[in-house]
Design a protein around this motif. Structure first.
Motif, PDB file in Angstrom:
ATOM      1  N   ASP A 177       1.627  -0.839   9.377  1.00 27.86           N
ATOM      2  CA  ASP A 177       2.183   0.440   9.319  1.00 27.86           C
ATOM      3  C   ASP A 177       3.635   0.065   9.380  1.00 27.86           C
ATOM      4  N   VAL A 178       4.503   1.212   9.212  1.00 23.50           N
ATOM      5  CA  VAL A 178       5.993   1.543   9.166  1.00 23.50           C
ATOM      6  C   VAL A 178       6.306   2.265  10.369  1.00 23.50           C
ATOM      7  N   PHE A 179       7.438   1.596  11.061  1.00 19.07           N
ATOM      8  CA  PHE A 179       8.198   2.533  11.868  1.00 19.07           C
ATOM      9  C   PHE A 179       9.668   2.708  11.554  1.00 19.07           C
ATOM     10  N   HIS A 180      10.401   3.915  11.802  1.00 19.29           N
ATOM     11  CA  HIS A 180      11.926   3.891  11.761  1.00 19.29           C
ATOM     12  C   HIS A 180      12.242   3.915  12.906  1.00 19.29           C
ATOM     13  N   SER A 191       0.912  -1.121  -0.045  1.00 19.75           N
ATOM     14  CA  SER A 191      -0.018  -0.029   0.074  1.00 19.75           C
ATOM     15  C   SER A 191       0.791   1.082   0.114  1.00 19.75           C
ATOM     16  N   GLU A 192       2.200   1.184   0.263  1.00 20.07           N
ATOM     17  CA  GLU A 192       2.593   2.497   0.269  1.00 20.07           C
ATOM     18  C   GLU A 192       3.385   2.804  -1.165  1.00 20.07           C
ATOM     19  N   VAL A 193       3.447   1.871  -2.025  1.00 17.54           N
ATOM     20  CA  VAL A 193       3.777   2.264  -3.405  1.00 17.54           C
ATOM     21  C   VAL A 193       2.601   2.380  -4.314  1.00 17.54           C
ATOM     22  N   ASP A 194       2.104   3.571  -4.494  1.00 17.45           N
ATOM     23  CA  ASP A 194       0.807   3.547  -5.268  1.00 17.45           C
ATOM     24  C   ASP A 194       1.157   4.790  -6.527  1.00 17.45           C
ATOM     25  N   GLN A 195       0.586   5.736  -6.223  1.00 17.62           N
ATOM     26  CA  GLN A 195       0.795   6.693  -7.526  1.00 17.62           C
ATOM     27  C   GLN A 195       2.491   7.470  -7.568  1.00 17.62           C
ATOM     28  N   TYR A 232      11.106  -0.705  10.469  1.00 16.30           N
ATOM     29  CA  TYR A 232      10.233  -2.066  10.972  1.00 16.30           C
ATOM     30  C   TYR A 232       8.787  -1.842  10.328  1.00 16.30           C
ATOM     31  N   ILE A 233       8.739  -2.871   9.332  1.00 14.26           N
ATOM     32  CA  ILE A 233       7.558  -2.859   8.640  1.00 14.26           C
ATOM     33  C   ILE A 233       6.477  -4.001   9.213  1.00 14.26           C
ATOM     34  N   TRP A 234       5.395  -3.862   9.680  1.00 12.62           N
ATOM     35  CA  TRP A 234       4.506  -4.716  10.520  1.00 12.62           C
ATOM     36  C   TRP A 234       3.215  -4.738   9.968  1.00 12.62           C
ATOM     37  N   SER A 235       2.645  -5.864  10.247  1.00 13.74           N
ATOM     38  CA  SER A 235       1.113  -6.101  10.287  1.00 13.74           C
ATOM     39  C   SER A 235       0.563  -7.046  11.370  1.00 13.74           C
ATOM     40  N   ILE A 236      -0.805  -6.386  11.563  1.00 14.12           N
ATOM     41  CA  ILE A 236      -1.426  -7.480  12.686  1.00 14.12           C
ATOM     42  C   ILE A 236      -2.764  -7.938  12.118  1.00 14.12           C
ATOM     43  N   ALA A 237      -3.142  -9.174  12.192  1.00 14.81           N
ATOM     44  CA  ALA A 237      -4.286  -9.793  11.927  1.00 14.81           C
ATOM     45  C   ALA A 237      -5.216 -10.138  13.003  1.00 14.81           C
ATOM     46  N   THR A 238      -6.508 -10.139  12.836  1.00 15.76           N
ATOM     47  CA  THR A 238      -7.010 -10.608  14.158  1.00 15.76           C
ATOM     48  C   THR A 238      -8.344 -11.117  13.638  1.00 15.76           C
ATOM     49  N   ASN A 239      -9.162 -11.800  14.563  1.00 13.04           N
ATOM     50  CA  ASN A 239     -10.372 -12.675  14.083  1.00 13.04           C
ATOM     51  C   ASN A 239     -11.530 -12.127  14.862  1.00 13.04           C
ATOM     52  N   PRO A 240     -12.137 -11.138  14.049  1.00 16.82           N
ATOM     53  CA  PRO A 240     -13.254 -10.482  14.883  1.00 16.82           C
ATOM     54  C   PRO A 240     -14.511 -11.549  14.965  1.00 16.82           C
ATOM     55  N   PHE A 264       3.235  -9.698  11.827  1.00 20.77           N
ATOM     56  CA  PHE A 264       4.368 -10.007  11.076  1.00 20.77           C
ATOM     57  C   PHE A 264       5.131  -8.862  11.255  1.00 20.77           C
ATOM     58  N   HIS A 265       6.324  -9.045  11.551  1.00 22.28           N
ATOM     59  CA  HIS A 265       7.321  -8.067  11.948  1.00 22.28           C
ATOM     60  C   HIS A 265       8.537  -8.241  10.815  1.00 22.28           C
ATOM     61  N   GLY A 266       8.704  -7.113   9.751  1.00 23.37           N
ATOM     62  CA  GLY A 266       9.630  -7.295   9.070  1.00 23.37           C
ATOM     63  C   GLY A 266      10.893  -6.421   9.581  1.00 23.37           C
ATOM     64  N   ILE A 267      11.909  -6.686   9.881  1.00 23.59           N
ATOM     65  CA  ILE A 267      12.896  -5.825  10.390  1.00 23.59           C
ATOM     66  C   ILE A 267      13.952  -5.728   9.468  1.00 23.59           C
ATOM     67  N   THR A 268      14.164  -4.486   8.614  1.00 25.24           N
ATOM     68  CA  THR A 268      15.112  -4.351   7.691  1.00 25.24           C
ATOM     69  C   THR A 268      15.921  -3.293   7.864  1.00 25.24           C
ATOM     70  N   PRO A 269      17.233  -3.426   8.132  1.00 25.38           N
ATOM     71  CA  PRO A 269      18.310  -2.626   8.305  1.00 25.38           C
ATOM     72  C   PRO A 269      18.247  -1.395   7.258  1.00 25.38           C
ATOM     73  N   GLU A 270      18.313  -0.164   7.806  1.00 24.41           N
ATOM     74  CA  GLU A 270      18.337   1.158   6.948  1.00 24.41           C
ATOM     75  C   GLU A 270      20.089   1.216   6.732  1.00 24.41           C
ATOM     76  N   THR A 271      20.703   1.329   7.913  1.00 23.24           N
ATOM     77  CA  THR A 271      22.045   1.629   8.076  1.00 23.24           C
ATOM     78  C   THR A 271      22.692   0.457   9.146  1.00 23.24           C
ATOM     79  N   GLU A 272      23.778   0.647   9.447  1.00 17.57           N
ATOM     80  CA  GLU A 272      24.302  -0.318  10.761  1.00 17.57           C
ATOM     81  C   GLU A 272      23.753   0.341  12.057  1.00 17.57           C
TER      82      GLU A 272
END
Length: 358
Positions: free
Chosen positions: A157-160, A33-37, A285-293, A272-280
């Motif tokens: 969402d995404v955290f830096h 969803s971050e890459v659109d127009q 921190y690119i994450w998602s959360i799923a739940t069962n309502p 889901f926790h995608g932990i990707t280094p930017e630099t050293e």
């Protein structure tokens, strides 16, 4: 058994047979969803890249640099055939080749920038980072079928982070901190978290940590999303991979289900926790959360996502403060305690993967 944690500025390794990051891996580059127009510029493993879509919606990633005067291409515009530099209008396709120079008929063959291999799956954009000689992926990017499971709704969402990526690994592999740091959301009784029934297993490239906390008071995030009758039995199943971590947490009414049953009911949170280094010293921190309502899917999702984001904001404060203090006290040793078993195994895996095979 503890393991050495590579912390830039604290215990930098001078061995020329090591690299800062494990290579020959798929890393999460962005949420779909971050890459659109608009183009998305992001530094990943010290590589400045720009991601964009063509007119068919296919995703591409190339160096975030015009080969003419080095303006970041992420400050340009996306067109049907590629991305156009915002300085002199040079147009690049998804392979990094310049295909048009305004006012000039001939485009030099050398007018190109580097390109990266990406795969889009299940709402994530993955990028391959290979070692020398392994520029092409050795395997396909991981799948995450939870995002397509009709029982769940999800958001992300995404955290830096102003901190090294392995400190985020540590935090996610040791959930004993939840009772102290996250009282307003997923916390609960700290002593129950510290004394959880815990089992740690793994192999050469992964770690699994399972935690059971029976007869617990349900925390605020749980009670706001699910009609529990009183105390609950909680679980946390953590699956560590070098570039991402999956965490399945939840609870059932106390004594109502077998916590080892994979089809158990109750309230679920699948993170889901995608932990990707930017630099050293910095990380994405690119994450998602799923739940069962059980009712009001969108309302439940909005509540769970908001409280998850608040939880991760609390973690971010702790981890960034931790790193700054590690720099201040870099000559002081750190000890391990019983809750560090998963993190220590993960550190040993990362040390091995950071070593070049020459």
């Amino acid at each position: 058994m503890s393991a050495q944690l590579h912390i830039p500025g604290v215990n930098d390794l001078s061995n020329d047979k090591t690299t800062s990051f494990p290579l020959n891996q798929w890393y999460i580059a962005a949420l779909s969803s971050e890459v659109d127009q608009q183009p998305l510029g992001r530094t990943l493993l010290n590589h400045p890249v720009v991601m964009f879509r063509d007119s068919s919606g296919d995703i591409y990633a190339i160096e975030d640099r015009c080969c003419h005067r080095s303006l970041p291409l992420s400050s340009g515009t996306v067109e049907a055939k590629g991305i156009r530099c915002g300085y002199h209008g040079m147009l690049y396709n998804g392979s990094g080749q310049c295909i048009e120079i305004p006012g000039q008929a001939m485009v030099p063959a050398k007018a190109r920038v580097g390109a990266y291999t990406v795969q889009e799956k299940d709402g994530f954009i993955w990028m391959w980072f290979g070692s020398k000689g392994n520029h092409a992926p050795l395997v396909d990017a991981p799948s995450y079928p939870i995002h397509g499971d009709s029982r769940y709704v999800w958001g992300g969402d995404v955290f830096h982070y102003e901190a090294p990526y392995q400190l985020i690994h540590d935090n996610l592999l040791d959930l004993s901190h939840v009772g102290y740091v996250h009282q307003k959301t997923i916390g609960g009784t700290p002593s129950i978290h510290m004394n959880a029934d815990m089992k740690t297993t793994g192999d050469d490239v992964s770690v699994q940590v399972v935690r059971y906390m029976r007869d617990s008071l349900p925390p605020p995030t749980y009670t706001s999303a699910y009609p529990f009758g009183g105390k609950i039995d909680r679980w946390a199943e953590i699956d560590f991979q070098p570039t991402h971590i999956k965490i399945w947490t939840g609870g059932v009414d106390a004594g109502s289900a077998d916590l080892t049953d994979p089809s158990r009911g109750g309230f679920h949170m699948r993170g889901f926790h995608g932990i990707t280094p930017e630099t050293e010293t910095t990380s994405h921190y690119i994450w998602s959360i799923a739940t069962n309502p059980v009712s009001d899917p969108q309302g439940t999702l909005a509540s769970v996502v908001a409280q998850t984001k608040y939880t991760f904001e609390e973690d971010k404060v702790v981890i960034e403060d931790q790193y700054q203090n590690m720099l201040r006290f870099k000559d002081k040793p750190m000890i391990s305690i019983h809750v560090d078993a998963g993190a220590n195994r993960a550190r040993r895996i990362m040390e091995k993967l950071r070593t070049f095979d020459r």
